[in-house]
Design a protein around this motif. Sequence first.
Motif, mmCIF file in Angstrom:
data_model
loop_
_atom_site.group_PDB
_atom_site.id
_atom_site.type_symbol
_atom_site.label_atom_id
_atom_site.label_comp_id
_atom_site.label_asym_id
_atom_site.label_seq_id
_atom_site.Cartn_x
_atom_site.Cartn_y
_atom_site.Cartn_z
ATOM 1 N N ASP A 37 67.135 -31.841 68.286
ATOM 2 C CA ASP A 37 67.295 -32.984 67.387
ATOM 3 C C ASP A 37 67.490 -32.569 65.932
ATOM 4 N N THR A 41 66.847 -32.484 59.601
ATOM 5 C CA THR A 41 67.986 -33.288 59.128
ATOM 6 C C THR A 41 67.687 -34.782 59.279
ATOM 7 N N VAL A 42 66.675 -35.108 60.091
ATOM 8 C CA VAL A 42 66.316 -36.512 60.284
ATOM 9 C C VAL A 42 65.282 -36.962 59.248
ATOM 10 N N PHE A 43 64.162 -36.219 59.138
ATOM 11 C CA PHE A 43 63.074 -36.761 58.305
ATOM 12 C C PHE A 43 63.143 -36.366 56.846
ATOM 13 N N CYS A 44 63.928 -35.368 56.477
ATOM 14 C CA CYS A 44 63.979 -34.996 55.054
ATOM 15 C C CYS A 44 64.438 -36.202 54.233
ATOM 16 N N PRO A 45 63.644 -36.629 53.261
ATOM 17 C CA PRO A 45 63.959 -37.851 52.509
ATOM 18 C C PRO A 45 65.124 -37.695 51.539
ATOM 19 N N ALA A 46 65.640 -36.486 51.406
ATOM 20 C CA ALA A 46 66.710 -36.275 50.429
ATOM 21 C C ALA A 46 67.976 -35.733 51.085
ATOM 22 N N GLU A 47 68.003 -35.737 52.379
ATOM 23 C CA GLU A 47 69.163 -35.236 53.134
ATOM 24 C C GLU A 47 69.575 -33.842 52.648
ATOM 25 N N GLY A 72 56.699 -30.189 58.883
ATOM 26 C CA GLY A 72 57.291 -30.867 60.035
ATOM 27 C C GLY A 72 58.179 -30.007 60.925
ATOM 28 N N PRO B 179 51.469 -32.484 61.047
ATOM 29 C CA PRO B 179 52.262 -33.666 60.686
ATOM 30 C C PRO B 179 51.502 -34.994 60.807
ATOM 31 N N VAL B 186 58.352 -42.919 50.778
ATOM 32 C CA VAL B 186 59.473 -43.007 49.846
ATOM 33 C C VAL B 186 59.397 -44.339 49.112
ATOM 34 N N LEU B 242 53.908 -38.320 59.010
ATOM 35 C CA LEU B 242 55.090 -37.502 59.291
ATOM 36 C C LEU B 242 55.290 -37.396 60.802
ATOM 37 N N ILE B 246 58.663 -38.363 62.851
ATOM 38 C CA ILE B 246 59.341 -37.408 63.730
ATOM 39 C C ILE B 246 59.516 -38.008 65.130
ATOM 40 N N LEU B 250 62.904 -41.426 62.677
ATOM 41 C CA LEU B 250 63.238 -42.325 61.577
ATOM 42 C C LEU B 250 63.687 -41.528 60.368
ATOM 43 N N LYS B 251 64.705 -41.989 59.711
ATOM 44 C CA LYS B 251 65.036 -41.429 58.410
ATOM 45 C C LYS B 251 64.304 -42.274 57.376
ATOM 46 N N PRO B 252 63.526 -41.633 56.519
ATOM 47 C CA PRO B 252 62.695 -42.421 55.599
ATOM 48 C C PRO B 252 63.497 -43.374 54.719
ATOM 49 N N TYR B 253 64.672 -42.932 54.258
ATOM 50 C CA TYR B 253 65.443 -43.818 53.358
ATOM 51 C C TYR B 253 66.048 -44.980 54.127
ATOM 52 N N TYR B 277 64.464 -43.154 42.705
ATOM 53 C CA TYR B 277 64.083 -43.035 44.119
ATOM 54 C C TYR B 277 63.183 -41.814 44.226
#
Lengths: 94, 431
Positions: A37, A41-47, A72, B179, B186, B242, B246, B250-253, B277
């Motif tokens: 997965d 690349t999914v959870f990083c808040p800043a991509e 994570g 985690p 955010v 976290l 995971i 979910l993407k936090p933004y 942000y």
Amino acid sequence: MSTKNIEEKQYLLRFKCDTKSHLTVLDHDVCMTQCPDKLCTVFCPAEVYKWEGLRMQVGYEGCHECGSCRIGCPYQNIKWEYPKGGHGIVFRLA
Amino acid sequence: MPEKFDVIVVGAGPAGTSCAYTCAKSGLNVLLIERGEYPGSKNVMGGVLYRKQMEEIIPEFWKEAPLERPVIEQRFWMMDKESVVSFGYKGLEWGMEPYNNFTVLRAHFDQWFARKAVEAGALLINETVVLECLVENGKVIGVRTDRPDGDILADVVVLADGVNSLLSKQLGFHKEFRPDEVALTVMEVVNLPKDKINDRFNLEENQGCTIEIFGDSTKGNLGTAFLYTNKESLNIGVGTTLSSMIKAKLKPYDLLDYLKTHPMIKPYLEGGESAEYLAHLIPEGGYRSVPRVAGNGVLVVGDAAQLVNAIHREGSNMAMSSGKMAAEAVIEAKQANDFSESSLNRYKDALYGSFIMKDLEKYKDAAHVFEKYPQYLRDYVPMMNRAASKFFTVDGTPKRDKQKEIMRNMTSERGKFGMLQDIYRAWKAVK
Ligand SMILES: Cc1cc2nc3c(=O)[nH]c(=O)nc-3n(C[C@H](O)[C@H](O)[C@H](O)COP(=O)(O)OP(=O)(O)OC[C@H]3O[C@@H](n4cnc5c(N)ncnc54)[C@H](O)[C@@H]3O)c2cc1C
Ligand code: SF4
Ligand code: SF4
């Protein structure tokens, strides 16, 4: 205008970029073979992380220094340091 | 020969600055080291600053600190997809001295607070990362920074380096956090004219409102969201552990944008301009995750020691109080000229005897229960919404029959026994 996506959000920020990355993916093969997965690349808040098929691209310049990827990544595959003093993200408000 | 101080404090957030301020006031020679361009430039908070603990450090701080609004109303929302069950309290007494709490913007507040420490005599150096603690014969004797000739010595080093505390990990005080011990949060600051804020939240000049939002705000995952009023902006944010982020991929933004466009929230933000942000972790492991807090020549305070009460969104106040307690232990250690662990354990004793560890102890099972049994946020919030809707809809059914039907619907979903078990478990966790 209120932001609608991550590009617009990142655009609001001020960064004082270091020339050297404070984030290092240690072994790109681990990402390739063990992490289907590509979690960072999914959870990083800043991509910051982008998988490029064979290796992980690390856009450290946009990092919020939150620490999530260090905690994570299930394979402890990210070497995580602070940027040099005075560098990195500069929050101006909250 | 490197320079030597009585005490070096690493990190100019609320914990570090309180400690540096208190030490400096009592005449100690204090160095406060911050890695950011200025204090607050790396720090994030939803925004509620508690009057009580701040006042114990700087009496009547509200007369000079850069505050946004005194909070006179606190609302709690159990939010479903197209509805919300709300309760709360609004009281004008909170708008007058001595106040209850305030909203703040941390980049402004932290700079002001650090200036107070400097006025009290502390030396602040910004733009400097502490790379490691210098250890000699099992005792911390100073720090190594990323400046040229960067070693500096001290009798005591106080680690106020926040949730990522690489330094206490380096000393072996704790392992890497898991985690499920941290929440990734955010938020956005959204500018909005004062009049619009006052109209939408039903406020007058210098009155503020906070809304804590549970349920669909995190799509049922373990976490919360918030909407707070500043003078001319709103802070809106959301976070989950976290581990939940995971697990749910979910993407936090994306979650933040989901919240911002939620039909219950959108009208509040309409026409607003995003100004910033921010992403940050909150240590939410609670009582069991608190690491060792004292060693030979070293103390750990604030987020670095996991001192956050996630259930009541208290962190900055615990940071401040722990910083002050650490300072008091350092001052006594200085008088006795004994900086050993047993001498500095005064801090640990004070911490464990205070509201901080008592509250963390009280809620030590809460996060664990909610993580293990996701039905609380996922199922019960929608159930409450359906029940409220049924009860308040006037359709000619007698109220007694309605109550019966509501009970029947609720127990049919989880089973009577299952629901009783859930209620008991939750009650035990947060009572
Ligand atoms: C989104 C969000 C909302 C929150 N809402 C609330 C709220 O409404 N009310 C509340 O009371 N709490 C809230 N909290 C929690 C609160 O922000 C923290 O508990 C509090 O900031 C902890 O203070 P601290 O001084 O321990 O750490 P921090 O404020 O994180 O300060 C640590 C400092 O150390 C510096 N530092 C770190 N490492 C080094 C190093 N190696 N060298 C030099 N400097 C270093 C950092 O730059 C930083 O300035 C919230 C947190 C978040 C993320
Ligand atoms: S989470 Fe770790 S292993 Fe997975 S893709 Fe990212 S760096 Fe690679
Ligand atoms: S520290 Fe946070 S923002 Fe930076 S790369 Fe890691 S997860 Fe992304």
